[in-house]
Motif scaffolding. Structure first.
Motif, PDB file in Angstrom:
ATOM      1  N   ILE A   1       0.902  -1.398  -0.485  1.00 27.03           N
ATOM      2  CA  ILE A   1      -0.122   0.023  -0.308  1.00 27.03           C
ATOM      3  C   ILE A   1       0.833   1.294   0.143  1.00 27.03           C
ATOM      4  O   ILE A   1       1.826   1.068   0.520  1.00 27.03           O
ATOM      5  CB  ILE A   1      -0.634  -0.087   1.096  1.00 27.03           C
ATOM      6  N   HIS A   2       0.446   1.934  -1.330  1.00 20.89           N
ATOM      7  CA  HIS A   2       1.554   3.302  -1.839  1.00 20.89           C
ATOM      8  C   HIS A   2       1.185   3.719  -0.266  1.00 20.89           C
ATOM      9  O   HIS A   2      -0.400   4.184  -0.319  1.00 20.89           O
ATOM     10  CB  HIS A   2       1.633   4.152  -2.440  1.00 20.89           C
ATOM     11  N   ARG A   3       1.808   5.200   0.551  1.00 18.69           N
ATOM     12  CA  ARG A   3       1.058   6.192   1.825  1.00 18.69           C
ATOM     13  C   ARG A   3       2.158   7.415   1.446  1.00 18.69           C
ATOM     14  O   ARG A   3       1.338   8.200   2.641  1.00 18.69           O
ATOM     15  CB  ARG A   3       1.374   5.270   3.375  1.00 18.69           C
ATOM     16  N   ASP A   4       2.237   7.245  -0.006  1.00 24.84           N
ATOM     17  CA  ASP A   4       2.190   9.064   0.308  1.00 24.84           C
ATOM     18  C   ASP A   4       2.832   9.259  -1.683  1.00 24.84           C
ATOM     19  O   ASP A   4       3.373   9.768  -2.188  1.00 24.84           O
ATOM     20  CB  ASP A   4       4.191   8.787   0.357  1.00 24.84           C
ATOM     21  N   LEU A   5       1.618   9.024  -2.395  1.00 27.04           N
ATOM     22  CA  LEU A   5       1.360   9.210  -3.563  1.00 27.04           C
ATOM     23  C   LEU A   5       1.118  10.642  -3.843  1.00 27.04           C
ATOM     24  O   LEU A   5       0.029  11.743  -4.030  1.00 27.04           O
ATOM     25  CB  LEU A   5       0.294   8.578  -3.792  1.00 27.04           C
ATOM     26  N   THR A   6       1.909  11.444  -4.189  1.00 24.47           N
ATOM     27  CA  THR A   6       2.169  13.293  -4.289  1.00 24.47           C
ATOM     28  C   THR A   6       3.203  13.427  -5.930  1.00 24.47           C
ATOM     29  O   THR A   6       3.538  12.025  -6.152  1.00 24.47           O
ATOM     30  CB  THR A   6       2.729  13.897  -3.050  1.00 24.47           C
ATOM     31  N   ALA A   7       2.262  13.843  -6.520  1.00 26.44           N
ATOM     32  CA  ALA A   7       2.806  14.817  -7.844  1.00 26.44           C
ATOM     33  C   ALA A   7       4.599  13.891  -7.842  1.00 26.44           C
ATOM     34  O   ALA A   7       5.398  14.209  -9.090  1.00 26.44           O
ATOM     35  CB  ALA A   7       2.650  16.114  -8.230  1.00 26.44           C
ATOM     36  N   PRO A   8       5.597  15.232  -6.530  1.00 26.28           N
ATOM     37  CA  PRO A   8       6.452  15.374  -6.355  1.00 26.28           C
ATOM     38  C   PRO A   8       7.279  13.927  -6.680  1.00 26.28           C
ATOM     39  O   PRO A   8       8.156  13.187  -6.384  1.00 26.28           O
ATOM     40  CB  PRO A   8       7.737  15.645  -4.980  1.00 26.28           C
ATOM     41  N   ASN A   9       6.297  12.825  -6.257  1.00 23.05           N
ATOM     42  CA  ASN A   9       7.229  11.586  -5.890  1.00 23.05           C
ATOM     43  C   ASN A   9       6.325  10.282  -7.251  1.00 23.05           C
ATOM     44  O   ASN A   9       7.383   8.985  -6.681  1.00 23.05           O
ATOM     45  CB  ASN A   9       6.656  10.325  -4.422  1.00 23.05           C
ATOM     46  N   ILE A  10       6.271  10.865  -8.173  1.00 25.35           N
ATOM     47  CA  ILE A  10       5.963  10.213  -9.257  1.00 25.35           C
ATOM     48  C   ILE A  10       7.199  11.137 -10.375  1.00 25.35           C
ATOM     49  O   ILE A  10       7.204  12.020 -10.325  1.00 25.35           O
ATOM     50  CB  ILE A  10       4.200  10.969  -9.931  1.00 25.35           C
ATOM     51  N   LEU A  11       7.850   9.980 -11.084  1.00 26.32           N
ATOM     52  CA  LEU A  11       8.826   9.541 -11.595  1.00 26.32           C
ATOM     53  C   LEU A  11       7.970   9.889 -13.214  1.00 26.32           C
ATOM     54  O   LEU A  11       7.807   8.946 -13.386  1.00 26.32           O
ATOM     55  CB  LEU A  11       9.646   9.302 -11.097  1.00 26.32           C
ATOM     56  N   LEU A  12       8.342  10.253 -13.951  1.00 24.63           N
ATOM     57  CA  LEU A  12       8.920  10.271 -14.703  1.00 24.63           C
ATOM     58  C   LEU A  12      10.054  10.259 -16.170  1.00 24.63           C
ATOM     59  O   LEU A  12      10.639  10.817 -16.074  1.00 24.63           O
ATOM     60  CB  LEU A  12       7.805  11.756 -16.347  1.00 24.63           C
ATOM     61  N   THR A  13       9.410   9.105 -17.421  1.00 25.94           N
ATOM     62  CA  THR A  13      11.319   9.140 -18.058  1.00 25.94           C
ATOM     63  C   THR A  13      10.487   9.760 -19.143  1.00 25.94           C
ATOM     64  O   THR A  13       9.784  10.884 -19.153  1.00 25.94           O
ATOM     65  CB  THR A  13      10.536   7.654 -18.605  1.00 25.94           C
ATOM     66  N   GLU A  14      11.690  10.178 -20.269  1.00 27.65           N
ATOM     67  CA  GLU A  14      11.672  10.759 -20.889  1.00 27.65           C
ATOM     68  C   GLU A  14      10.576  10.887 -22.089  1.00 27.65           C
ATOM     69  O   GLU A  14      10.108  12.275 -22.491  1.00 27.65           O
ATOM     70  CB  GLU A  14      12.955  11.037 -22.388  1.00 27.65           C
ATOM     71  N   ASP A  15      10.060   9.937 -22.661  1.00 22.71           N
ATOM     72  CA  ASP A  15       8.886   9.471 -23.600  1.00 22.71           C
ATOM     73  C   ASP A  15       7.657  10.239 -22.606  1.00 22.71           C
ATOM     74  O   ASP A  15       6.495   9.229 -22.521  1.00 22.71           O
ATOM     75  CB  ASP A  15       9.219   7.854 -23.518  1.00 22.71           C
ATOM     76  N   LEU A  16       7.772   9.611 -21.017  1.00 22.13           N
ATOM     77  CA  LEU A  16       6.574  10.349 -19.854  1.00 22.13           C
ATOM     78  C   LEU A  16       5.193   9.114 -19.836  1.00 22.13           C
ATOM     79  O   LEU A  16       4.916   9.253 -18.969  1.00 22.13           O
ATOM     80  CB  LEU A  16       5.654  11.679 -20.662  1.00 22.13           C
ATOM     81  N   THR A  17       6.228   8.341 -19.554  1.00 24.88           N
ATOM     82  CA  THR A  17       5.460   7.463 -18.659  1.00 24.88           C
ATOM     83  C   THR A  17       6.531   6.899 -16.987  1.00 24.88           C
ATOM     84  O   THR A  17       7.383   8.109 -17.072  1.00 24.88           O
ATOM     85  CB  THR A  17       6.489   6.037 -19.234  1.00 24.88           C
TER      86      THR A  17
END
Length: 172
Positions: A144-160
């Protein structure tokens, strides 16, 4: 998940603890840009104060949780979960760093610098996040993820999308 020994996951890094390589910090630690065998990576390291100030029991608990996080991450394999590279020991076995692949941007920075991103791209990003979460929840036991925020979501160069803070997971 099978029992993992951290000593089997040790990698040698370059650039750790150098101020010019510090990429950020959070409540529990620092993030450094490092190199492992010529590959650009990120190292997550506990704040020294967490390892020096607490009582012996608290220190052991903090380190044990971080070591458990490393073991959990080493067993994950999904295109929407940031890749685990290894662990690195500093002065002793309590001075441990989690080494992960380095990605292009986090979602917070991306949204700030590209506010005009089209609707389709936004939906694809949301879909990638949901696939990563579905993978975590499908594990036995589920994570269970307990800190799902925009700064913790990483994107690859192709936006994956991939998530870097799976250390804030809870075995349920």
């Amino acid at each position: 998940m099978a029992e993992v020994k951290l000593d089997d996951l040790v990698v040698q890094v370059e650039g750790l603890d150098q101020d010019e390589n510090k990429a950020g910090s959070g409540a529990y630690g620092y993030v450094f840009r490092v190199t492992v065998n010529g590959r650009l990576c990120i190292a997550k390291k506990l704040h020294n104060i967490l390892l020096q100030e607490p009582s012996h029991g608290q220190k052991k608990n903090i380190v044990a949780k971080f070591r458990k996080e490393c073991c959990i991450l080493s067993g994950l394999d999904h295109p929407n979960v940031v890749g685990f590279v290894g662990v690195h020991y500093g002065r002793d076995k309590n001075d441990i760093s989690l080494i992960m692949e380095r990605l292009y941007s986090d979602l917070a920075d991306f949204v700030e610098t590209k506010p005009d991103t089209n609707f389709t791209t936004r939906i694809c990003i949301l879909y990638d996040v949901s696939k990563g979460l579905r993978y975590l929840h499908s594990l036995t036991p589920p994570l269970i993820h307990r800190d799902l925020t925009a700064p913790n979501i990483l994107l690859t160069e192709d936006l994956t999308c991939q998530d870097r803070r799976l250390g804030n997971v809870q075995i349920h």
